[in-house]
Design an enzyme around this catalytic site. Structure first.
Site, PDB file in Angstrom:
ATOM      1  N   ALA A   1       1.358  -0.966   0.358  1.00 17.89           N
ATOM      2  CA  ALA A   1       0.366   0.014  -0.304  1.00 17.89           C
ATOM      3  C   ALA A   1       0.918   1.398  -0.049  1.00 17.89           C
ATOM      4  CB  ALA A   1      -1.085   0.243   0.910  1.00 17.89           C
TER       5      ALA A   1
ATOM      6  N   ARG B   1       4.300  10.727  -9.847  1.00 20.77           N
ATOM      7  CA  ARG B   1       4.110  10.357 -11.031  1.00 20.77           C
ATOM      8  C   ARG B   1       2.596  12.051 -10.904  1.00 20.77           C
ATOM      9  NH1 ARG B   1       2.375   4.879 -10.300  1.00 20.77           N
ATOM     10  NH2 ARG B   1       3.792   3.762 -11.070  1.00 20.77           N
TER      11      ARG B   1
ATOM     12  N   GLU C   1      10.027   3.474   7.121  1.00 19.36           N
ATOM     13  CA  GLU C   1      10.060   1.628   7.601  1.00 19.36           C
ATOM     14  C   GLU C   1      10.661   1.306   8.378  1.00 19.36           C
ATOM     15  OE1 GLU C   1       8.130  -0.980   5.691  1.00 19.36           O
ATOM     16  OE2 GLU C   1       9.283  -1.940   6.760  1.00 19.36           O
TER      17      GLU C   1
ATOM     18  N   SER D   1       9.027  -3.237  -0.521  1.00 21.06           N
ATOM     19  CA  SER D   1       8.093  -3.419  -1.379  1.00 21.06           C
ATOM     20  C   SER D   1       8.488  -5.255  -1.962  1.00 21.06           C
ATOM     21  CB  SER D   1       8.068  -2.464  -3.015  1.00 21.06           C
ATOM     22  OG  SER D   1       7.606  -2.686  -3.547  1.00 21.06           O
TER      23      SER D   1
ATOM     24  N   CYS E   1       2.781 -13.232  -0.555  1.00 18.29           N
ATOM     25  CA  CYS E   1       2.254 -13.693  -1.295  1.00 18.29           C
ATOM     26  C   CYS E   1       2.935 -15.316  -1.625  1.00 18.29           C
ATOM     27  CB  CYS E   1       1.437 -13.188  -2.180  1.00 18.29           C
ATOM     28  SG  CYS E   1       1.038 -12.124  -2.114  1.00 18.29           S
TER      29      CYS E   1
ATOM     30  N   VAL F   1       8.254   4.159  13.293  1.00 16.30           N
ATOM     31  CA  VAL F   1       7.134   5.406  13.917  1.00 16.30           C
ATOM     32  C   VAL F   1       6.603   5.345  14.922  1.00 16.30           C
ATOM     33  CG1 VAL F   1       4.730   7.222  13.590  1.00 16.30           C
ATOM     34  CG2 VAL F   1       6.924   6.001  11.390  1.00 16.30           C
TER      35      VAL F   1
ATOM     36  N   ASP G   1      -3.306  -3.520   4.439  1.00 11.44           N
ATOM     37  CA  ASP G   1      -4.119  -4.606   5.011  1.00 11.44           C
ATOM     38  C   ASP G   1      -4.518  -3.684   6.899  1.00 11.44           C
ATOM     39  OD1 ASP G   1      -3.181  -6.083   3.807  1.00 11.44           O
ATOM     40  OD2 ASP G   1      -2.163  -6.713   4.754  1.00 11.44           O
TER      41      ASP G   1
ATOM     42  N   TYR H   1     -15.864 -19.462 -25.733  1.00 12.97           N
ATOM     43  CA  TYR H   1     -16.614 -21.509 -25.736  1.00 12.97           C
ATOM     44  C   TYR H   1     -15.405 -22.295 -26.831  1.00 12.97           C
ATOM     45  CZ  TYR H   1     -17.265 -26.590 -27.095  1.00 12.97           C
ATOM     46  OH  TYR H   1     -17.445 -26.990 -27.748  1.00 12.97           O
TER      47      TYR H   1
ATOM     48  N   TRP I   1     -21.980 -24.955 -22.810  1.00 13.44           N
ATOM     49  CA  TRP I   1     -22.422 -23.873 -21.543  1.00 13.44           C
ATOM     50  C   TRP I   1     -20.995 -24.222 -20.013  1.00 13.44           C
ATOM     51  CZ3 TRP I   1     -27.067 -22.101 -20.496  1.00 13.44           C
ATOM     52  CH2 TRP I   1     -27.711 -21.777 -22.094  1.00 13.44           C
TER      53      TRP I   1
HETATM   54  C1  LIG Z   1       2.448 -15.563   3.898  1.00 11.98           C
HETATM   55  C2  LIG Z   1       1.278 -14.513   3.432  1.00 11.98           C
HETATM   56  C3  LIG Z   1       0.540 -15.151   1.815  1.00 11.98           C
HETATM   57  C4  LIG Z   1       0.216 -14.139   1.031  1.00 11.98           C
HETATM   58  N1  LIG Z   1      -0.373 -14.638   0.392  1.00 11.98           N
HETATM   59  C5  LIG Z   1      -1.321 -13.770  -0.564  1.00 11.98           C
HETATM   60  C6  LIG Z   1      -1.927 -13.403  -1.310  1.00 11.98           C
HETATM   61  O1  LIG Z   1      -2.207 -14.866  -1.912  1.00 11.98           O
HETATM   62  N2  LIG Z   1      -2.822 -13.377  -1.984  1.00 11.98           N
HETATM   63  C7  LIG Z   1      -2.833 -11.649  -1.778  1.00 11.98           C
HETATM   64  O2  LIG Z   1      -3.566 -11.242  -1.871  1.00 11.98           O
HETATM   65  N3  LIG Z   1      -2.837 -11.486  -0.394  1.00 11.98           N
HETATM   66  C8  LIG Z   1      -1.788 -11.891  -0.152  1.00 11.98           C
HETATM   67  N4  LIG Z   1      -1.192 -11.608   1.327  1.00 11.98           N
HETATM   68  C9  LIG Z   1      -1.355 -10.801   2.092  1.00 11.98           C
HETATM   69  C10 LIG Z   1      -0.933  -9.786   1.614  1.00 11.98           C
HETATM   70  O3  LIG Z   1       0.948  -9.451   1.820  1.00 11.98           O
HETATM   71  C11 LIG Z   1      -1.517  -8.392   2.245  1.00 11.98           C
HETATM   72  O4  LIG Z   1      -1.826  -7.893   2.317  1.00 11.98           O
HETATM   73  C12 LIG Z   1      -0.141  -7.283   1.720  1.00 11.98           C
HETATM   74  O5  LIG Z   1       1.306  -7.100   1.646  1.00 11.98           O
HETATM   75  C13 LIG Z   1      -0.513  -6.020   2.850  1.00 11.98           C
HETATM   76  O6  LIG Z   1       0.216  -4.345   1.587  1.00 11.98           O
HETATM   77  P1  LIG Z   1       0.475  -3.647   2.972  1.00 11.98           P
HETATM   78  O7  LIG Z   1       1.285  -2.240   2.681  1.00 11.98           O
HETATM   79  O8  LIG Z   1      -1.236  -2.634   3.040  1.00 11.98           O
HETATM   80  O9  LIG Z   1       0.884  -4.156   4.838  1.00 11.98           O
HETATM   81  P2  LIG Z   1       2.625  -4.684   4.220  1.00 11.98           P
HETATM   82  O10 LIG Z   1       2.675  -5.735   3.253  1.00 11.98           O
HETATM   83  O11 LIG Z   1       2.328  -5.301   5.839  1.00 11.98           O
HETATM   84  O12 LIG Z   1       3.927  -3.524   5.087  1.00 11.98           O
HETATM   85  C14 LIG Z   1       3.139  -2.920   5.942  1.00 11.98           C
HETATM   86  C15 LIG Z   1       4.872  -2.270   6.113  1.00 11.98           C
HETATM   87  O13 LIG Z   1       4.321  -1.017   7.077  1.00 11.98           O
HETATM   88  C16 LIG Z   1       6.028  -1.551   7.982  1.00 11.98           C
HETATM   89  N5  LIG Z   1       5.256  -1.414   9.720  1.00 11.98           N
HETATM   90  C17 LIG Z   1       4.402  -1.075  10.286  1.00 11.98           C
HETATM   91  N6  LIG Z   1       4.788  -0.262  11.237  1.00 11.98           N
HETATM   92  C18 LIG Z   1       5.831   0.219  11.558  1.00 11.98           C
HETATM   93  C19 LIG Z   1       6.034   1.242  12.178  1.00 11.98           C
HETATM   94  N7  LIG Z   1       5.425   1.810  12.992  1.00 11.98           N
HETATM   95  N8  LIG Z   1       7.408   2.085  11.392  1.00 11.98           N
HETATM   96  C20 LIG Z   1       7.306   2.011  10.115  1.00 11.98           C
HETATM   97  N9  LIG Z   1       7.439   0.801   9.548  1.00 11.98           N
HETATM   98  C21 LIG Z   1       5.600   0.261  10.023  1.00 11.98           C
HETATM   99  C22 LIG Z   1       6.175  -2.866   7.984  1.00 11.98           C
HETATM  100  O14 LIG Z   1       7.560  -3.151   8.265  1.00 11.98           O
HETATM  101  C23 LIG Z   1       5.620  -3.391   6.914  1.00 11.98           C
HETATM  102  O15 LIG Z   1       6.755  -3.490   5.894  1.00 11.98           O
HETATM  103  C24 LIG Z   1      -0.164 -13.297   1.649  1.00 11.98           C
HETATM  104  C25 LIG Z   1       0.252 -13.027   3.053  1.00 11.98           C
HETATM  105  C26 LIG Z   1       1.322 -13.400   3.237  1.00 11.98           C
HETATM  106  C27 LIG Z   1       1.423 -13.455   5.095  1.00 11.98           C
END
Ligand SMILES: Cc1cc2nc3c(=O)[nH]c(=O)nc-3n(C[C@H](O)[C@H](O)[C@H](O)COP(=O)(O)OP(=O)(O)OC[C@H]3O[C@@H](n4cnc5c(N)ncnc54)[C@H](O)[C@@H]3O)c2cc1C
Length: 444
Positions: free
Chosen positions: A11, A21, A33, A39, A43, A81, A282, A425, A433
């Protein structure tokens, strides 16, 4: 204008790239981070365990140098943070590799801190050999432990997405795998009639599945050697805990509105209740179009889109994120398993007057190949025939059917629309179907 983003993964970096951009020349983008990797595809991590994916490096989408040098983002590592001062618009925290503190002023702030796996307070939690799987360092630690202990028996607590993916990859590595599940089916988001297919598949691959037992403790001297439940004790060389997640939002001020599971509540523009603060991924809510309420569905597919939308809105292009229908897919041994919308169980709990139809058929023309099968369940509202959800399990063509159902759900289509939809199809791909339409016919 200074844009500050907390969290450097799906995200956070989708937003950061979108802002670069859109922004004016003198605007700054700073990403904070707490780890030192940006990045990457979590998954892919279960597949590193088996060696299907060669290394953890392979799942890194873009290097920090790329963000710094090519995109012009001030991408900082080891910056955790710990506080957001919303009055003065300042984030502060600790630089983890030298212990120093830092402060950064923001004009627009995005919180994209993701979730952390839950680890209940079970006795013996401190023993070696007990893991959760979320990050690249987690995966490296698991791989190191497997290599150095030559573990042969694994116990997975929790039979959801990550538990099942781990099970598949651990048996591919040659371990004996046991799953302990508190309820009476694998994959709770599925209805039981569909989830039973996963149980059969587990048995076919000698994965031991224990239902209706609650873990109480880990046993061992220094390292885990057994998992104790309310009903028995199971020897193990390594244990994995996959029992849910909690959003990383504990450091945020109480004035920021959060939901029951500590997720940050946003509107469709990814704005929180506090001016100039946005949230995505998330750690934030996703509006569920079928449930018609905010939900927490922590998936990469939403995190990337919400991040992009947050980046657009933060940098001046108004665009809403309309919401999700809850599509997800998983591979478990020889099966592909997908679900979208709401299950029959959920539909009834939410008070929908609904019916479900189920049909098993061949995903391609019978005369072309008889070896595959696909089972489809559709859930629909009785009064309108509006689709509410679908579940698809099979050996081929699951993803395509699942995504068609999701599209129907997104558009609010009826089972009769699905029945008459113009789907392609030819014998190698389906029957005249399509299996989806064979299932939809049963709703007439
Ligand atoms: C094993 C596994 C398999 C998965 N498989 C799938 C799949 O097949 N399909 C799918 O759609 N999704 C899958 N997911 C879920 C997907 O990886 C997550 O939904 C996605 O990574 C979320 O992205 P995000 O940026 O919201 O959070 P994250 O990827 O968790 O990134 C958050 C970042 O914030 C940082 N952070 C947190 N708190 C702080 C703080 N206080 N200060 C500074 N930095 C901080 C963390 O270190 C992290 O790098 C899977 C997840 C896992 C663990």
């Amino acid at each position: 204008m200074r844009y500050v983003i907390i969290g450097g993964d799906a995200a956070g970096m989708s937003a950061a790239m979108q802002i670069t951009r859109n922004k004016s020349e003198n605007d700054e983008v700073i990403t904070l981070e707490r780890g030192n990797i940006y990045s990457y595809g979590q998954c892919g991590l279960p597949y590193v365990v088996s060696g299907t994916v060669e290394s953890t490096e392979a799942v890194i989408a873009r290097s920090i140098d790329f963000f710094r040098e090519k995109a012009g983002i001030d991408a900082r590592v080891f910056h955790e943070v710990t506080n957001v001062d919303v009055q003065n618009q300042i984030v502060s925290g600790t630089i983890l590799d030298n212990g120093e503190s830092f402060q950064v002023h923001y004009d627009r702030l995005l919180i994209a801190t993701g979730v952390k796996p839950k680890k209940p307070e079970w006795e013996g939690n401190e023993l070696d050999g007990i893991f959760t799987l979320k990050t690249i360092p987690d995966t490296e630690n698991i791989m190191h432990y497997l290599r150095t202990t030559e573990a042969s028996q694994a116990t997975i607590i929790g039979g959801g997405f990550i538990g099942l993916e781990l099970a598949e990859n651990l048996i591919e590595r040659g371990l004996h795998v046991r799953i302990i599940q508190r309820g009476s089916q694998l994959m709770n988001p599925l209805d039981e009639d569909m989830a039973n297919l996963l149980l059969e598949e587990a048995k076919n691959h000698n994965i031991e599945v224990i239902f209706d037992e609650s873990v109480e403790a880990f046993e061992g001297e220094g390292a885990v050697s057994a998992v104790r439940t309310d009903q028995g004790t199971y020897q193990t060389d390594i244990a994995f805990v996959n029992v849910g997640i909690t959003p990383n939002t504990g450091f945020l001020p109480s004035s920021l509105h959060k939901g029951d599971r500590h997720e940050i509540i946003t509107n469709s523009y990814m704005e929180t209740n506090i001016a100039n603060i946005y949230a995505a991924g998330d750690c934030a809510t996703q509006y569920h179009l079928i449930k018609q309420k905010n939900d927490l569905v922590p998936l990469g597919t939403h995190a990337n889109k919400q991040g992009m939308v947050a980046g657009l809105n933060m940098s001046g292009t108004r665009m809403p994120f309309p919401g999700i229908v809850g599509a997800s897919i998983l591979k478990f041994c020889g099966l592909d398993i997908g679900r979208t919308g709401i299950s029959e169980k959920e539909a009834r709990e939410l008070g929908f007057d609904c019916t479900s139809v189920t049909k098993t058929s061949n995903p391609v023309a019978n005369y072309y190949d008889e070896t595959n099968w696909i089972k489809i369940k559709l859930i629909y509202e009785n009064s309108t025939k509006r689709l509410l959800g679908g579940q698809v399990i099979g050996t081929k063509g699951v993803d395509k059917r699942l995504d068609v159902i999701s599209t129907c759900l997104y558009q609010g289509l009826l089972t009769t629309d699905l029945l008459l939809l113009d789907l392609s199809y030819a014998p190698p791909f389906n029957s005249v179907w399509d299996p989806l339409q064979q299932t939809a016919k049963k709703t007439l």
